[in-house]
Design a protein around this motif. Sequence first.
Motif, short mmCIF file in Angstrom:
data_model
loop_
_atom_site.label_atom_id
_atom_site.label_comp_id
_atom_site.label_asym_id
_atom_site.label_seq_id
_atom_site.Cartn_x
_atom_site.Cartn_y
_atom_site.Cartn_z
N HIS A 298 34.19 79.84 -79.38
CA HIS A 298 35.10 80.82 -79.94
C HIS A 298 36.07 80.13 -80.91
N GLU B 245 37.25 77.57 -76.55
CA GLU B 245 38.02 78.06 -77.70
C GLU B 245 38.38 76.89 -78.60
N HIS C 195 30.60 83.45 -80.07
CA HIS C 195 31.06 84.74 -79.54
C HIS C 195 30.49 85.90 -80.37
N ASP D 143 34.18 85.49 -84.26
CA ASP D 143 34.37 84.05 -84.07
C ASP D 143 33.12 83.38 -83.48
ZN LIG Z 1 35.98 84.76 -78.97
#
Ligand SMILES: [Zn+2]
Length: 291
Positions: free
Chosen positions: A36, A118, A154, A164
Amino acid sequence: MSAKIVDGRIKNIKQVKSPYYNDRPINQPISLLVIHNISLPPKQYGGPYVEQLFTGKLDPNEHPYFAEIYQLQVSSHLFIRRDGEIIQFVPFDKRAWHAGKSVFEGKENCNDFSIGIEMEGCDSDDFTQAQYQQLANVTTLLKQNYPIKNITGHSDIAPGRKTDPGPHFNWHYYQKLVNQQTQINAIINQLNSIKYELQHLNLWQPSPPAPEAFLSEQPFALDTMQPHEWLQWIFIPRMQALIDAKSEIPKFALHPYFEEAFKEVQEIEVNKLLTLIKQLDELATNQSIVE
Ligand SMILES: [Zn+2]
């Protein structure tokens, strides 16, 4: 990465406990990695706000955007900052809430069987070298610990809803780094196996040959050292130095020389050593497919 995972957490990185997780369903092995991007406020880096969001502490009054999102119950397992710092919020054996409504190869609810990472960033900026390196390091580590079969973005598991990690995420470069890291780890393991085999054969020496022996200009120092001495005192240290310096590992072929050199040897069983050397040659050669 010489890091270790204990109880679902990477040792010696910053751990921040998120309340946003639950148990994974039983019989759902961790088979997917989801990449992400996130930044708070959007496109601003370095602040405490992503940590605050993932721990339910984001203040809605600090920024107009925060007022829209502060009540979201979301988390990820890892967050990789622009400078490469890695923060863990949820143990890998627990289910973090990063993917939302999602489907991968027909299987819904990707949170059940994935690890979420992330990257601090946004859809319009390149990610940093430090981030790619750390992402490759943790990917290699996670693959050693969990039966991960696929890596996805994602946007691929929630198309139309999520964008993303975005067009600036360089999948090709990331994959190349992961392959290199995997190869290096395999070479390190192989060198260790060769060392143990030499010890097992009583060929591993407690002290080095005379200094003059190191001055040989012959390949394999064959005028001054025994084949196993060259392995122990020249080759293995040289490989270790290349690995430590993160230099490229050259292609090499040791097996033909050792097969020849050991032909006359009767008193020791060298077959396993020769096999290990052959495998090492192959590991060094395989880097061509990494490109
Ligand atoms: Zn995401």
